[in-house]
Design an enzyme around this catalytic site. Sequence first.
Site, PDB file in Angstrom:
ATOM      1  N   THR A   8      15.563   8.940  56.175  1.00  0.00           N
ATOM      2  CA  THR A   8      16.191  10.211  56.543  1.00  0.00           C
ATOM      3  C   THR A   8      16.091  10.459  58.044  1.00  0.00           C
ATOM      4  OG1 THR A   8      15.414  11.053  54.434  1.00  0.00           O
ATOM      5  CG2 THR A   8      16.154  12.676  56.049  1.00  0.00           C
ATOM      6  N   GLU A   9      17.219  10.713  58.678  1.00  0.00           N
ATOM      7  CA  GLU A   9      17.283  11.029  60.105  1.00  0.00           C
ATOM      8  C   GLU A   9      16.588   9.961  60.957  1.00  0.00           C
ATOM      9  OE1 GLU A   9      19.068  13.564  60.928  1.00  0.00           O
ATOM     10  OE2 GLU A   9      19.124  14.838  59.158  1.00  0.00           O
ATOM     11  N   LEU A  10      16.583   8.728  60.491  1.00  0.00           N
ATOM     12  CA  LEU A  10      15.933   7.599  61.161  1.00  0.00           C
ATOM     13  C   LEU A  10      14.447   7.856  61.453  1.00  0.00           C
ATOM     14  CD1 LEU A  10      18.545   6.058  63.619  1.00  0.00           C
ATOM     15  CD2 LEU A  10      18.296   5.777  61.173  1.00  0.00           C
ATOM     16  N   TRP A  23      15.911  10.526  65.067  1.00  0.00           N
ATOM     17  CA  TRP A  23      17.046  10.488  66.011  1.00  0.00           C
ATOM     18  C   TRP A  23      17.508  11.886  66.395  1.00  0.00           C
ATOM     19  CZ3 TRP A  23      22.072   8.180  63.298  1.00  0.00           C
ATOM     20  CH2 TRP A  23      22.449   9.002  62.234  1.00  0.00           C
TER      21      TRP A  23
END
Lengths: 431, 431
Positions: free
Chosen positions: A145-147, A299
């Site tokens: 999730t979300e890097l 990120w």
Amino acid sequence: MKSICLYFQVHQPLRLRRYRFFDIGHDHYYYDDFTNESIMQKIVKECYLPANEILLNLIKTNNKNFKVSFSITGVVLDQFEQYAPEVIESFKQLASTGCVEFMAETYSHSLAGLNNNDEFKAQVKAHSKRIHELFGQKPKVFRNTELVYSDEIGKTVASMGYKGMLTEGAKHILGWKSPNYLYCNAINPKLKLLMRNYTLSDDIAFRFSEEGWNEWPLTTEKLVSWMNQMDEKEEIVNIFMDYETFGEHQKKKSGIFDFLKNLPAAILNSKNYEFITPSEAIKKYQPIAVAHVPHAISWADEERDLSAWLGNSLQDEAFTKLNELREDVLTLNDERINKDWNYLQSSDHFYYMCTKFFSDGDVHSYFNPYNSPYDAFINYMNVLSDFKIRINELMDARKKEAVNHEMQQKDRLIKQYEKEINKLKKQILQD
Amino acid sequence: MKVLMFGWEFPPHISGGLGTACYGLTKGLSKIDDLDIVFVVPKAYGDEDQSKMQLVGANNTHIKQVQEHIKKFKSKHTYLEVESELIPYNDPDEYYTFRDSKLFGKNKLFKVNKEGKLEFSGKYGSNLIEEIYKYAYVASTISMDNEHDVIHAHDWLCYPAGIAAKEISGKPLVVHVHATDFDRSGGSVNPKVFEIEKMGMDAADKIIAVSNLTRNIVIEKYGQDPDKVETVYNAVEPVTYEQKKTIKKGVKEKVVTFLGRITMQKGPEYFVEAANEVLKRTDNVRFVMAGSGDMLEKMVARAAQLGIADRFHFTGFLKGDDVFKMFEMSDVYVMPSVSEPFGISPLEAMQSNVPVIISKQSGVSEILTHAVKVDYWDIDALADAIYGIIKYDSLSGIFKEKGKEEVDNLKWTNAALHVHNVYNGAINSFL
């Protein structure tokens, strides 16, 4: 020869409805169907369908030299299924070209990787299963999730058998080093890392239509010329972004679709470049160094850390109170409870509670259904309270059932013993 | 006897306790023979209950000789041009909007519309001061048009109107102090508001205070002659049967409620701290903070910080039926006001059979026997009282029964008779 790795994230939050204190204990439906459906329909029309069609054509016209990769969350797949099944069909078409790789992630776009390995693994498994069913691929590379990434998360991911993972080429992690190489996990070097080139990625994802930007307008030629200036030895350029960049974050009138249409030709024109999928990349290249990430990165926002989802007292309280329920949810294993449990995990709920609105307000207010982070928190906690009441009621019922069951067993035993006693008595009398 | 009464709001268009009190009082007064009331509000919507009196909206009053009046008015009221940014009493519903918007650019001359009428918003908005003086200006016209024996002005917003009316008709002025700025601000008064309050009291022939607490403030802080100031306690409208729908509570636990503007005056932080204490000792309870105000966000953050947000709920601003619903769901009502001139809401709670805990710093504590009274700052005592009532049914039972009896004996007709006496006193002292 340099490789270009294009990766798109597909996700839409499942927004909660206005759930008031008065609803607690009465109404167990938490989702804002109208908003979810209308936003979904809008994005399907403006982004997913046209962008998929372009990609499909590009793969065909470039003789399969054009490759892309996707990660599609379970939450958005559920919504496609309900509101726009044609999108799933079009992704299936893309899958059948063999030029598209699908990656693994948590089913509900959750933050479970940060606090509970068992829950994390279960969610990833559920997601991989779904991807396999739909697209006939077993994901080999993981993206969180979300890097979100740290050494520990990498270790867990490696232990699950994934060979590679995507994360942010955050400046405070890489320092002077370049994101344009393969790296590896600090605990288990077998897990290879693809680092996002945030400059080029954000040039497209954020700055494409920003007329105040000194490089505006961005053309494919310009992008290629920038890549030509890179060091010869650099191996891989990771361009990762939200899929909604095409047609949604950057509107059609900005020319983003034309940019996408021209991109493969512009890049493949020069013999120095090829497109590559993440699993091909980790096969082809050797890691150049270990990436040390003791504290989680992501990120998001200027800070590239977790502060968009966790850290303020609202987010921490909601996250803790949610996770406290896990044991009971597992014990119950009730279909409806599991479903809500999954949806309540979404990182989006915590994102709306973020109070650091100033530097990244634009991104945060994007489709945010709440007036303020406090509003988001109040609503979420009301839903969570109702969810907890349901769990407790079911647990009580289970316990009662268990007790009844035990009683019945004992009754049966008593009857059995009575019978035997009577038999023995008769025997004694006969003797 | 003819009474010209100036108020600021009237049911159903109310945002505070003032409108409720005015309505109750005028209803009570209407039962007295030979007493006619013309009730004036800045903005009449047309759907108010006018069975008991004639309601005049200042927005519907035709203004004659505009020019001449403005000249005269401006020479008398030089303080008209107020520069301060002043929001003394926000409409809670619009709190968020006001906080964001730039405060108004001032009109130095009033604009009269085509029919010669002034426009009023009738709200506690950002241009409140301007509205107050517009209101005063129209009041002089109304005073000419409506024959009367005594003028009655409710709270500081209407004092200038009362003064203007008195200057035209020469009839005695009674001002009714429902609150002072010392209550609202916690001691650091706004000099502009103080000035208007003092001006009104100085000009008055008689002053009605809603409690001895308020009477003392009027005498000590505003330097008024004790003989001029009388205490008349508020009462509460009896609940009719059709309103008594039974509402099913959605939660099993006891519900402890705070209902009011979430501002410093109401002491919400003491409620949160006490809730935390109680929750340490028992699980069987939920707390609800109903209302809105400038301290709401702070309270949400505090509840999250204490880790009690799954048991501490916020409803936002409640209107009409929802208030009643909230009382029906409550097991204890808490009013920890730091300074409360009177406080009608505990009476409404008692009508709905809810035991109440009130601060000793409230006017209503002077007349109630069957209520727990604590110092607002004494969190331990507050927690102790809450725990006692939710834990021991006999205690809550007796509070319910006796409290209901007590509150049913508080009648507006009695308050009205008292006010009638004050009118007579004012008229006699004038002769």
